[in-house]
Design a protein around this motif. Sequence first.
Motif, PDB file in Angstrom:
ATOM      1  N   SER A   9       6.720   0.110  11.045  1.00 45.02           N
ATOM      2  CA  SER A   9       6.056  -1.184  10.833  1.00 45.02           C
ATOM      3  C   SER A   9       6.031  -1.975  12.119  1.00 45.02           C
ATOM      4  O   SER A   9       7.009  -2.024  12.853  1.00 45.02           O
ATOM      5  N   ARG A  11       5.186  -5.334  12.034  1.00 47.77           N
ATOM      6  CA  ARG A  11       5.284  -6.775  11.763  1.00 47.77           C
ATOM      7  C   ARG A  11       6.698  -7.295  12.047  1.00 47.77           C
ATOM      8  O   ARG A  11       7.696  -6.594  11.846  1.00 47.77           O
ATOM      9  N   SER A  14       9.493  -7.136   9.319  1.00 46.25           N
ATOM     10  CA  SER A  14       9.505  -5.842   8.625  1.00 46.25           C
ATOM     11  C   SER A  14      10.849  -5.508   7.976  1.00 46.25           C
ATOM     12  O   SER A  14      11.898  -5.550   8.625  1.00 46.25           O
ATOM     13  N   TYR A  15      10.786  -5.113   6.690  1.00 50.30           N
ATOM     14  CA  TYR A  15      12.005  -4.649   6.012  1.00 50.30           C
ATOM     15  C   TYR A  15      12.480  -3.328   6.608  1.00 50.30           C
ATOM     16  O   TYR A  15      13.685  -3.070   6.674  1.00 50.30           O
ATOM     17  N   ASN A  16      11.548  -2.495   7.027  1.00 49.15           N
ATOM     18  CA  ASN A  16      11.943  -1.203   7.597  1.00 49.15           C
ATOM     19  C   ASN A  16      12.665  -1.383   8.928  1.00 49.15           C
ATOM     20  O   ASN A  16      13.654  -0.701   9.199  1.00 49.15           O
ATOM     21  N   PRO A  76       7.330   2.349   6.205  1.00 50.01           N
ATOM     22  CA  PRO A  76       6.699   1.656   5.084  1.00 50.01           C
ATOM     23  C   PRO A  76       5.744   2.624   4.375  1.00 50.01           C
ATOM     24  O   PRO A  76       5.496   3.725   4.871  1.00 50.01           O
ATOM     25  N   GLU A  77       5.237   2.194   3.242  1.00 55.08           N
ATOM     26  CA  GLU A  77       4.202   2.979   2.560  1.00 55.08           C
ATOM     27  C   GLU A  77       2.918   2.172   2.540  1.00 55.08           C
ATOM     28  O   GLU A  77       2.911   1.042   2.053  1.00 55.08           O
ATOM     29  N   TYR A  78       1.877   2.753   3.116  1.00 54.56           N
ATOM     30  CA  TYR A  78       0.553   2.139   3.079  1.00 54.56           C
ATOM     31  C   TYR A  78      -0.364   3.052   2.268  1.00 54.56           C
ATOM     32  O   TYR A  78      -0.589   4.201   2.662  1.00 54.56           O
ATOM     33  N   ASN A  79      -0.857   2.540   1.168  1.00 56.18           N
ATOM     34  CA  ASN A  79      -1.772   3.315   0.321  1.00 56.18           C
ATOM     35  C   ASN A  79      -1.239   4.714   0.055  1.00 56.18           C
ATOM     36  O   ASN A  79      -1.933   5.723   0.207  1.00 56.18           O
ATOM     37  N   GLY A  80       0.022   4.745  -0.325  1.00 60.43           N
ATOM     38  CA  GLY A  80       0.624   5.992  -0.773  1.00 60.43           C
ATOM     39  C   GLY A  80       1.037   6.936   0.332  1.00 60.43           C
ATOM     40  O   GLY A  80       1.409   8.089   0.043  1.00 60.43           O
ATOM     41  N   ALA A 112      11.510   1.672   3.112  1.00 60.90           N
ATOM     42  CA  ALA A 112      11.710   0.496   2.269  1.00 60.90           C
ATOM     43  C   ALA A 112      10.369  -0.080   1.849  1.00 60.90           C
ATOM     44  O   ALA A 112       9.409  -0.078   2.629  1.00 60.90           O
ATOM     45  N   SER A 113      10.340  -0.572   0.611  1.00 61.82           N
ATOM     46  CA  SER A 113       9.170  -1.324   0.158  1.00 61.82           C
ATOM     47  C   SER A 113       9.636  -2.362  -0.859  1.00 61.82           C
ATOM     48  O   SER A 113      10.699  -2.206  -1.467  1.00 61.82           O
ATOM     49  N   PRO A 114       8.857  -3.419  -1.055  1.00 62.96           N
ATOM     50  CA  PRO A 114       9.245  -4.426  -2.043  1.00 62.96           C
ATOM     51  C   PRO A 114       9.083  -3.917  -3.483  1.00 62.96           C
ATOM     52  O   PRO A 114       9.561  -4.551  -4.407  1.00 62.96           O
TER      53      PRO A 114
HETATM   54  C1  FMN Z   1      -2.379  -1.764   3.831  1.00 66.58           C
HETATM   55  C2  FMN Z   1      -1.187  -1.810   2.940  1.00 66.58           C
HETATM   56  C3  FMN Z   1      -1.024  -0.859   1.957  1.00 66.58           C
HETATM   57  C4  FMN Z   1       0.122  -0.844   1.148  1.00 66.58           C
HETATM   58  N1  FMN Z   1       0.288   0.158   0.241  1.00 66.58           N
HETATM   59  C5  FMN Z   1       1.481   0.253  -0.425  1.00 66.58           C
HETATM   60  C6  FMN Z   1       1.765   1.391  -1.235  1.00 66.58           C
HETATM   61  O1  FMN Z   1       0.971   2.306  -1.374  1.00 66.58           O
HETATM   62  N2  FMN Z   1       2.966   1.451  -1.856  1.00 66.58           N
HETATM   63  C7  FMN Z   1       3.912   0.458  -1.705  1.00 66.58           C
HETATM   64  O2  FMN Z   1       5.008   0.565  -2.274  1.00 66.58           O
HETATM   65  N3  FMN Z   1       3.671  -0.640  -0.942  1.00 66.58           N
HETATM   66  C8  FMN Z   1       2.479  -0.750  -0.296  1.00 66.58           C
HETATM   67  N4  FMN Z   1       2.231  -1.831   0.511  1.00 66.58           N
HETATM   68  C9  FMN Z   1       3.232  -2.915   0.599  1.00 66.58           C
HETATM   69  C10 FMN Z   1       4.290  -2.590   1.652  1.00 66.58           C
HETATM   70  O3  FMN Z   1       5.263  -1.755   1.057  1.00 66.58           O
HETATM   71  C11 FMN Z   1       4.944  -3.885   2.125  1.00 66.58           C
HETATM   72  O4  FMN Z   1       3.981  -4.688   2.802  1.00 66.58           O
HETATM   73  C12 FMN Z   1       6.137  -3.610   3.012  1.00 66.58           C
HETATM   74  O5  FMN Z   1       6.861  -4.812   3.197  1.00 66.58           O
HETATM   75  C13 FMN Z   1       5.710  -3.018   4.365  1.00 66.58           C
HETATM   76  O6  FMN Z   1       6.838  -2.627   5.099  1.00 66.58           O
HETATM   77  P1  FMN Z   1       7.486  -3.564   6.213  1.00 66.58           P
HETATM   78  O7  FMN Z   1       8.182  -4.682   5.477  1.00 66.58           O
HETATM   79  O8  FMN Z   1       8.463  -2.685   6.915  1.00 66.58           O
HETATM   80  O9  FMN Z   1       6.409  -4.076   7.110  1.00 66.58           O
HETATM   81  C14 FMN Z   1       1.092  -1.863   1.310  1.00 66.58           C
HETATM   82  C15 FMN Z   1       0.913  -2.844   2.301  1.00 66.58           C
HETATM   83  C16 FMN Z   1      -0.202  -2.812   3.105  1.00 66.58           C
HETATM   84  C17 FMN Z   1      -0.349  -3.879   4.195  1.00 66.58           C
END
Ligand code: FMN
Length: 183
Positions: A9, A11, A14-16, A76-80, A112-114
């Motif tokens: 991540s 940002r 970031s939690y990660n 992080p997970e973005y769109n799976g 990590a994810s929320p």
């Molecule tokens: C483009 C985008 C796609 C995301 N897709 C998912 C997802 O597929 N699964 C999930 O659990 N969270 C998803 N999220 C939420 C992220 O888990 C959350 O923003 C997380 O805090 C990102 O990690 P970070 O805190 O380390 O930046 C998505 C966030 C973004 C911005």
Amino acid sequence: MKILAVSGSLRAGSYNTQLLRAAADAAPAGVEVEVWQGIGDLPLYDQDLDGLEPPEPVRRLREEWGAADAILFATPEYNGSVPGGLKNAVDWGSRPRLGAPLTNKTVAVVGASPGQFGALWAQADLRKILGVAGARVVGDELPVTRAHEKFDAKRRLRDEELRGRLTLVLETLAVEAAPALAA
Ligand SMILES: Cc1cc2nc3c(=O)[nH]c(=O)nc-3n(C[C@H](O)[C@H](O)[C@H](O)COP(=O)(O)O)c2cc1C
């Protein structure tokens, strides 16, 4: 033993990245964890750029990933799946074919994810990608769910069980990397 910690991540909050900072605090004796930054400086992978003199951020990645005894990734997970920037970094780290920094590198993956699944799909994909890139993936996934509840206002970990699990991940990395380094 020096373990590099790479967050997927970019940002600031970031939690990660916070998870990796918590891992650095929870490191077992003899293990130094350095949180690595540089993913955001990398150009998109382009074989035309990947010649004898690659761009400076790539040269830095290859030197610093290559020098690490092991690498801990937090995705992080973005769109799976894995964020594009992290996949891009792995692609740069997987080249050149001879002597790539990821070749035989001992690595582990956490995430990590929320949400309720703790970036589990992203971790599975990252483990696959790192394996294809030639790294030795050790340990199991560590899905950190409801990440927004795991840190206090000063961004310190407030989950003792999770702290213990991070120490275990680092111990596994250190034990697995030691024979690889001796070989
Ligand atoms: C483009 C985008 C796609 C995301 N897709 C998912 C997802 O597929 N699964 C999930 O659990 N969270 C998803 N999220 C939420 C992220 O888990 C959350 O923003 C997380 O805090 C990102 O990690 P970070 O805190 O380390 O930046 C998505 C966030 C973004 C911005």
